[in-house]
Scaffold this motif. Structure first.
Motif, PDB file in Angstrom:
ATOM      1  N   VAL A 180     -23.862 -19.165 -19.482  1.00  5.55           N
ATOM      2  CA  VAL A 180     -22.838 -20.001 -18.844  1.00  5.55           C
ATOM      3  C   VAL A 180     -21.528 -19.954 -19.622  1.00  5.55           C
ATOM      4  O   VAL A 180     -20.453 -20.221 -19.065  1.00  5.55           O
ATOM      5  CB  VAL A 180     -23.322 -21.469 -18.716  1.00  5.55           C
ATOM      6  CG1 VAL A 180     -24.512 -21.545 -17.786  1.00  5.55           C
ATOM      7  CG2 VAL A 180     -23.668 -22.057 -20.089  1.00  5.55           C
ATOM      8  N   ASP A 181     -21.607 -19.616 -20.909  1.00  8.76           N
ATOM      9  CA  ASP A 181     -20.402 -19.563 -21.736  1.00  8.76           C
ATOM     10  C   ASP A 181     -19.947 -18.123 -21.982  1.00  8.76           C
ATOM     11  O   ASP A 181     -19.221 -17.844 -22.943  1.00  8.76           O
ATOM     12  CB  ASP A 181     -20.634 -20.262 -23.075  1.00  8.76           C
ATOM     13  CG  ASP A 181     -21.755 -19.598 -23.896  1.00  8.76           C
ATOM     14  OD1 ASP A 181     -22.552 -18.824 -23.303  1.00  8.76           O
ATOM     15  OD2 ASP A 181     -21.825 -19.850 -25.111  1.00  8.76           O
ATOM     16  N   ALA A 182     -20.363 -17.199 -21.116  1.00 11.09           N
ATOM     17  CA  ALA A 182     -20.020 -15.786 -21.302  1.00 11.09           C
ATOM     18  C   ALA A 182     -18.514 -15.583 -21.214  1.00 11.09           C
ATOM     19  O   ALA A 182     -17.819 -16.238 -20.427  1.00 11.09           O
ATOM     20  CB  ALA A 182     -20.718 -14.926 -20.254  1.00 11.09           C
ATOM     21  N   ALA A 183     -17.999 -14.685 -22.036  1.00  5.03           N
ATOM     22  CA  ALA A 183     -16.592 -14.304 -21.954  1.00  5.03           C
ATOM     23  C   ALA A 183     -16.381 -13.488 -20.681  1.00  5.03           C
ATOM     24  O   ALA A 183     -17.339 -13.160 -19.960  1.00  5.03           O
ATOM     25  CB  ALA A 183     -16.192 -13.508 -23.188  1.00  5.03           C
ATOM     26  N   ASP A 184     -15.130 -13.140 -20.414  1.00  4.11           N
ATOM     27  CA  ASP A 184     -14.831 -12.369 -19.209  1.00  4.11           C
ATOM     28  C   ASP A 184     -14.958 -10.870 -19.425  1.00  4.11           C
ATOM     29  O   ASP A 184     -15.101 -10.109 -18.462  1.00  4.11           O
ATOM     30  CB  ASP A 184     -13.417 -12.704 -18.718  1.00  4.11           C
ATOM     31  CG  ASP A 184     -13.300 -14.142 -18.270  1.00  4.11           C
ATOM     32  OD1 ASP A 184     -14.045 -14.550 -17.363  1.00  4.11           O
ATOM     33  OD2 ASP A 184     -12.464 -14.875 -18.838  1.00  4.11           O
ATOM     34  N   ALA A 185     -14.893 -10.424 -20.676  1.00  3.84           N
ATOM     35  CA  ALA A 185     -15.015  -8.994 -20.979  1.00  3.84           C
ATOM     36  C   ALA A 185     -15.529  -8.835 -22.401  1.00  3.84           C
ATOM     37  O   ALA A 185     -15.333  -9.724 -23.253  1.00  3.84           O
ATOM     38  CB  ALA A 185     -13.671  -8.293 -20.810  1.00  3.84           C
TER      39      ALA A 185
END
Length: 262
Positions: free
Chosen positions: A100-105
């Protein structure tokens, strides 16, 4: 559950692309952006379940952007034909896109295999190109002919598990790539209005050699490190020398003198 689209750009990569495709067989979608290969690249790709799109080559940036337009997944994983995704890297990618806290890249480290050995230095470990894992729609590429960069609308982080790269099948392919990339690189020099001179070509080439062999500890990689540094010298030198050649109009039929004996 997030869907992952893997894409591979290719041109006459029949000797390498099968291993690349197998390494991303876990992806929900695989697209090969081919530039009208004349070998078995397309047939091999389709045999391994990839969807093939044909894109005229007008630079690597445009080619990659065309590939992005053909994808349908929530996330994009970019793999080149000379790269291989390990099982550990695949597991980390799948776990990352569900956070859920994944970065965008994400930058993805690479471990290179050159001249019979896995490189530990020379700027080849870790070796990052553009972010290779990103949310679809969050990133695009600049449309440079070679060494394209990226434009990201979002946050950027790092994965930990390296993928593998086999950048050159042999020294002949290394020389072929050096010639091709040095020619494509002259476009960027022209756009930046770089002053052309043979002294500049030699200085930039020497700096490239020292950067890889000395400052990035290439000498610790033995002959493989020397070859990488020397190839970077050649590629950089010829890029600037070709720029000089084009700027001064040296590629032309010469005016013949009446006689060479005068």
């Amino acid at each position: 559950m997030a869907r992952i689209s893997a894409y591979i750009i290719a041109f006459n990569e029949a000797e390498k692309i099968e291993a690349a495709l197998r390494s991303v067989s876990w992806a929900d979608e695989i697209v090969v952006a081919d530039s009208f290969s004349t070998d078995q690249t397309v047939e091999i790709s389709r045999r391994h379940g990839a969807r093939v799109i044909q894109v005229p080559f007008e630079g690597f940036g445009r080619l990659r952007n065309s590939a992005l337009e053909a994808l349908a997944g929530d996330w994009v994983f970019s793999l080149d034909a000379d790269e291989r995704c390990t099982e550990a890297a695949a597991a980390e990618i799948r776990a990352t896109v569900e956070r859920v806290d994944a970065a965008d890249a994400y930058w993805v480290p690479r471990r290179n295999y050159v001249f019979g050995r896995w490189m530990r230095h020379s700027g080849y470990t870790p070796d990052y190109r553009q972010p290779q894992l990103f949310r679809r729609g969050k990133m695009r590429y600049t449309e440079d002919s070679v060494h394209e960069t990226f434009v990201l609308d979002g946050t950027l982080a790092y994965l930990q598990e390296p993928i593998a790269q086999i950048p050159f099948r042999d020294l002949s392919q290394m020389l072929y790539k050096m010639q091709r990339y040095s020619t494509l690189g002259t476009e960027r020099l022209r756009a930046r209005d770089v002053r052309a001179s043979m002294a500049g070509a030699l200085a930039h080439g020497t700096a490239a050699f020292l950067r890889h062999y000395v400052f990035k500890l290439g000498f610790l990689d033995g002959w493989a490190g020397f070859i990488i540094a020397f190839a970077n010298f050649e590629g950089t030198f010829y890029r600037y020398a070709k720029h000089l050649e084009q700027t001064r109009g040296l590629v032309r039929e010469p005016d013949l003198p009446r006689s060479f004996r005068n």
